[in-house]
Design a protein around this motif. Structure first.
Motif, PDB file in Angstrom:
ATOM      1  N   PHE A  42      15.159  12.678   0.085  1.00  0.00           N
ATOM      2  CA  PHE A  42      14.482  11.376   0.017  1.00  0.00           C
ATOM      3  C   PHE A  42      12.978  11.539   0.196  1.00  0.00           C
ATOM      4  N   ALA A  43      12.592  12.332   1.183  1.00  0.00           N
ATOM      5  CA  ALA A  43      11.164  12.480   1.492  1.00  0.00           C
ATOM      6  C   ALA A  43      10.392  13.119   0.346  1.00  0.00           C
ATOM      7  N   ASN A  44      11.040  13.992  -0.427  1.00  0.00           N
ATOM      8  CA  ASN A  44      10.305  14.718  -1.459  1.00  0.00           C
ATOM      9  C   ASN A  44       9.797  13.796  -2.564  1.00  0.00           C
ATOM     10  N   SER A  45      10.683  13.033  -3.175  1.00  0.00           N
ATOM     11  CA  SER A  45      10.260  12.171  -4.279  1.00  0.00           C
ATOM     12  C   SER A  45       9.409  11.005  -3.796  1.00  0.00           C
ATOM     13  N   SER A  46       9.764  10.425  -2.645  1.00  0.00           N
ATOM     14  CA  SER A  46       9.007   9.271  -2.153  1.00  0.00           C
ATOM     15  C   SER A  46       7.587   9.657  -1.766  1.00  0.00           C
ATOM     16  N   SER A  47       7.428  10.749  -1.023  1.00  0.00           N
ATOM     17  CA  SER A  47       6.084  11.159  -0.591  1.00  0.00           C
ATOM     18  C   SER A  47       5.229  11.595  -1.764  1.00  0.00           C
ATOM     19  N   SER A  48       5.846  12.234  -2.757  1.00  0.00           N
ATOM     20  CA  SER A  48       5.084  12.685  -3.920  1.00  0.00           C
ATOM     21  C   SER A  48       4.485  11.510  -4.680  1.00  0.00           C
ATOM     22  N   LEU A  49       5.292  10.476  -4.928  1.00  0.00           N
ATOM     23  CA  LEU A  49       4.798   9.317  -5.673  1.00  0.00           C
ATOM     24  C   LEU A  49       3.739   8.553  -4.893  1.00  0.00           C
ATOM     25  N   VAL A  50       3.990   8.302  -3.616  1.00  0.00           N
ATOM     26  CA  VAL A  50       3.025   7.550  -2.816  1.00  0.00           C
ATOM     27  C   VAL A  50       1.715   8.319  -2.691  1.00  0.00           C
ATOM     28  N   GLN A  51       1.803   9.621  -2.467  1.00  0.00           N
ATOM     29  CA  GLN A  51       0.600  10.443  -2.370  1.00  0.00           C
ATOM     30  C   GLN A  51      -0.182  10.430  -3.675  1.00  0.00           C
ATOM     31  N   SER A  52       0.514  10.493  -4.800  1.00  0.00           N
ATOM     32  CA  SER A  52      -0.151  10.465  -6.095  1.00  0.00           C
ATOM     33  C   SER A  52      -0.836   9.125  -6.339  1.00  0.00           C
ATOM     34  N   LYS A  53      -0.209   8.038  -5.891  1.00  0.00           N
ATOM     35  CA  LYS A  53      -0.823   6.718  -6.025  1.00  0.00           C
ATOM     36  C   LYS A  53      -2.107   6.628  -5.211  1.00  0.00           C
ATOM     37  N   ILE A  54      -2.044   7.049  -3.957  1.00  0.00           N
ATOM     38  CA  ILE A  54      -3.182   6.915  -3.051  1.00  0.00           C
ATOM     39  C   ILE A  54      -4.345   7.815  -3.480  1.00  0.00           C
ATOM     40  N   MET A  55      -4.026   9.040  -3.900  1.00  0.00           N
ATOM     41  CA  MET A  55      -5.076   9.987  -4.285  1.00  0.00           C
ATOM     42  C   MET A  55      -5.596   9.741  -5.703  1.00  0.00           C
ATOM     43  N   GLY A  56      -4.889   8.935  -6.474  1.00  0.00           N
ATOM     44  CA  GLY A  56      -5.327   8.635  -7.828  1.00  0.00           C
ATOM     45  C   GLY A  56      -4.960   9.688  -8.853  1.00  0.00           C
ATOM     46  N   SER A  57      -4.139  10.654  -8.457  1.00  0.00           N
ATOM     47  CA  SER A  57      -3.766  11.727  -9.388  1.00  0.00           C
ATOM     48  C   SER A  57      -2.617  11.337 -10.303  1.00  0.00           C
TER      49      SER A  57
ATOM     50  N   ALA B  56      11.833   4.049  -3.668  1.00  0.00           N
ATOM     51  CA  ALA B  56      10.944   3.690  -2.559  1.00  0.00           C
ATOM     52  C   ALA B  56       9.496   4.048  -2.889  1.00  0.00           C
ATOM     53  N   GLY B  57       9.290   5.187  -3.545  1.00  0.00           N
ATOM     54  CA  GLY B  57       7.948   5.592  -3.921  1.00  0.00           C
ATOM     55  C   GLY B  57       7.328   4.661  -4.950  1.00  0.00           C
ATOM     56  N   LEU B  58       8.141   4.151  -5.862  1.00  0.00           N
ATOM     57  CA  LEU B  58       7.642   3.184  -6.836  1.00  0.00           C
ATOM     58  C   LEU B  58       7.258   1.871  -6.157  1.00  0.00           C
ATOM     59  N   TRP B  59       8.046   1.467  -5.174  1.00  0.00           N
ATOM     60  CA  TRP B  59       7.794   0.202  -4.493  1.00  0.00           C
ATOM     61  C   TRP B  59       6.604   0.270  -3.550  1.00  0.00           C
ATOM     62  N   ALA B  60       6.471   1.351  -2.798  1.00  0.00           N
ATOM     63  CA  ALA B  60       5.449   1.445  -1.754  1.00  0.00           C
ATOM     64  C   ALA B  60       4.068   1.690  -2.360  1.00  0.00           C
ATOM     65  N   ASP B  61       3.071   1.060  -1.741  1.00  0.00           N
ATOM     66  CA  ASP B  61       1.681   1.251  -2.166  1.00  0.00           C
ATOM     67  C   ASP B  61       0.880   2.059  -1.164  1.00  0.00           C
ATOM     68  N   LYS B  62       1.433   2.266   0.017  1.00  0.00           N
ATOM     69  CA  LYS B  62       0.733   3.029   1.048  1.00  0.00           C
ATOM     70  C   LYS B  62       1.761   3.704   1.953  1.00  0.00           C
ATOM     71  N   PHE B  63       1.272   4.644   2.751  1.00  0.00           N
ATOM     72  CA  PHE B  63       2.174   5.418   3.592  1.00  0.00           C
ATOM     73  C   PHE B  63       2.856   4.561   4.662  1.00  0.00           C
ATOM     74  N   ASP B  64       2.198   3.489   5.099  1.00  0.00           N
ATOM     75  CA  ASP B  64       2.812   2.626   6.108  1.00  0.00           C
ATOM     76  C   ASP B  64       4.112   2.022   5.600  1.00  0.00           C
ATOM     77  N   GLN B  65       4.108   1.560   4.359  1.00  0.00           N
ATOM     78  CA  GLN B  65       5.323   0.983   3.777  1.00  0.00           C
ATOM     79  C   GLN B  65       6.409   2.039   3.634  1.00  0.00           C
ATOM     80  N   MET B  66       5.992   3.241   3.227  1.00  0.00           N
ATOM     81  CA  MET B  66       6.952   4.322   3.052  1.00  0.00           C
ATOM     82  C   MET B  66       7.573   4.722   4.389  1.00  0.00           C
ATOM     83  N   ALA B  67       6.727   4.808   5.427  1.00  0.00           N
ATOM     84  CA  ALA B  67       7.218   5.176   6.757  1.00  0.00           C
ATOM     85  C   ALA B  67       8.164   4.118   7.298  1.00  0.00           C
ATOM     86  N   ALA B  68       7.860   2.841   7.047  1.00  0.00           N
ATOM     87  CA  ALA B  68       8.730   1.764   7.514  1.00  0.00           C
ATOM     88  C   ALA B  68      10.094   1.844   6.843  1.00  0.00           C
ATOM     89  N   PHE B  69      10.113   2.099   5.538  1.00  0.00           N
ATOM     90  CA  PHE B  69      11.376   2.214   4.813  1.00  0.00           C
ATOM     91  C   PHE B  69      12.213   3.369   5.360  1.00  0.00           C
TER      92      PHE B  69
END
Length: 251
Positions: free
Chosen positions: A71-86, A155-168
């Protein structure tokens, strides 16, 4: 390489470059659980006949670590890519939504299996190996990692920041894994809580996985297999549809 294979390779490298954090740390955490719970509850908790409590813990801890890290792999990758703009660089490629799905979920399965294997190898020092049916072990390991990797994608598609991801993760994923029979057999629970446990889909992943080790389980392995497979198909259909429409990644 084709497009999805390149993205898959990139996602595998992403977690492997920091494997001390993404693989070694979860293995250490699982071993600490085994040391503490195995030492405190050994001889005090009855599980499957002559199966020791420490041996009973092993498949539960392996599967718990596998699920959480897939779970952590795909979710963190997407959220990190969103935040960093990559993420925009992936959007510029001619990858289809299926390519995204196979790459992200495939890499999650690889990480989940790597962590699960690491936990199992280390636990061999504490309990003798048990394998009643290796095919059942492999089926539930792959299905469980795939299901959680797909949930992580959602979850990664839904979350816009790490706080949302951590809460989920903290309020949904972690409680459901801990309350799925990792540390106990649900047969030891009162009837009401046994029924509640059967509503937890994580229970079927761990119970079916444990069946592959001991040939015993709290419910039919075929029922567990069917529920896990159908659940993965449903969440996969939703994930592919969201990727196709570009939910929160193109708009």
């Amino acid at each position: 390489m084709s497009g999805w294979q390149t993205l898959f390779y990139k996602e595998v490298l992403r977690f492997w470059k920091v494997s001390f954090q993404t693989v070694a740390a979860p293995v250490l955490t699982a071993v600490l659980y085994l040391l503490i719970f195995g030492h405190v509850l050994q001889g005090r908790v009855t599980v499957f006949g002559d199966v020791s409590y420490t041996a009973f813990l092993v498949p539960g801890l392996v599967m718990m670590s596998l699920l959480q890290n897939a779970f952590a792999n795909s979710s963190s990758s997407l959220v990190q890519s969103k935040i960093m703009g990559s993420l925009v660089f992936v959007l510029l490629t001619p990858l289809s939504h299926w390519g995204w799905f196979f790459a992200f979920v495939g890499a999650s399965i690889v990480r989940g299996l790597a962590v699960g294997l690491g936990v199992y190898v280390i636990t061999l020092f504490f309990a003798p190996p048990h394998f009643a049916s290796l095919p059942w072990v492999l089926m539930f390991a792959v299905l469980g990692a795939g299901l959680m990797g797909t949930l992580g994608l959602l979850a990664g598609l839904w979350a816009d920041k790490f706080d949302q991801m951590a809460a989920f993760q903290n309020f949904v994923i972690v409680p459901m894994t801990f309350l799925s029979g990792v540390f106990y057999s649900i047969q030891s629970l009162p009837p009401f809580w046994q029924k509640v446990s059967h509503l937890n889909p994580f229970f079927y992943m761990i119970d079916g996985f444990r069946y592959g080790f001991f040939g015993q389980s709290d419910t039919s392995p075929w029922l567990s297999l069917g529920i896990v497979a159908v659940a993965w198909l449903l969440v996969s259909a939703l994930a592919v549809q969201l990727l196709r429409t570009g939910y929160k990644i193109r708009n």
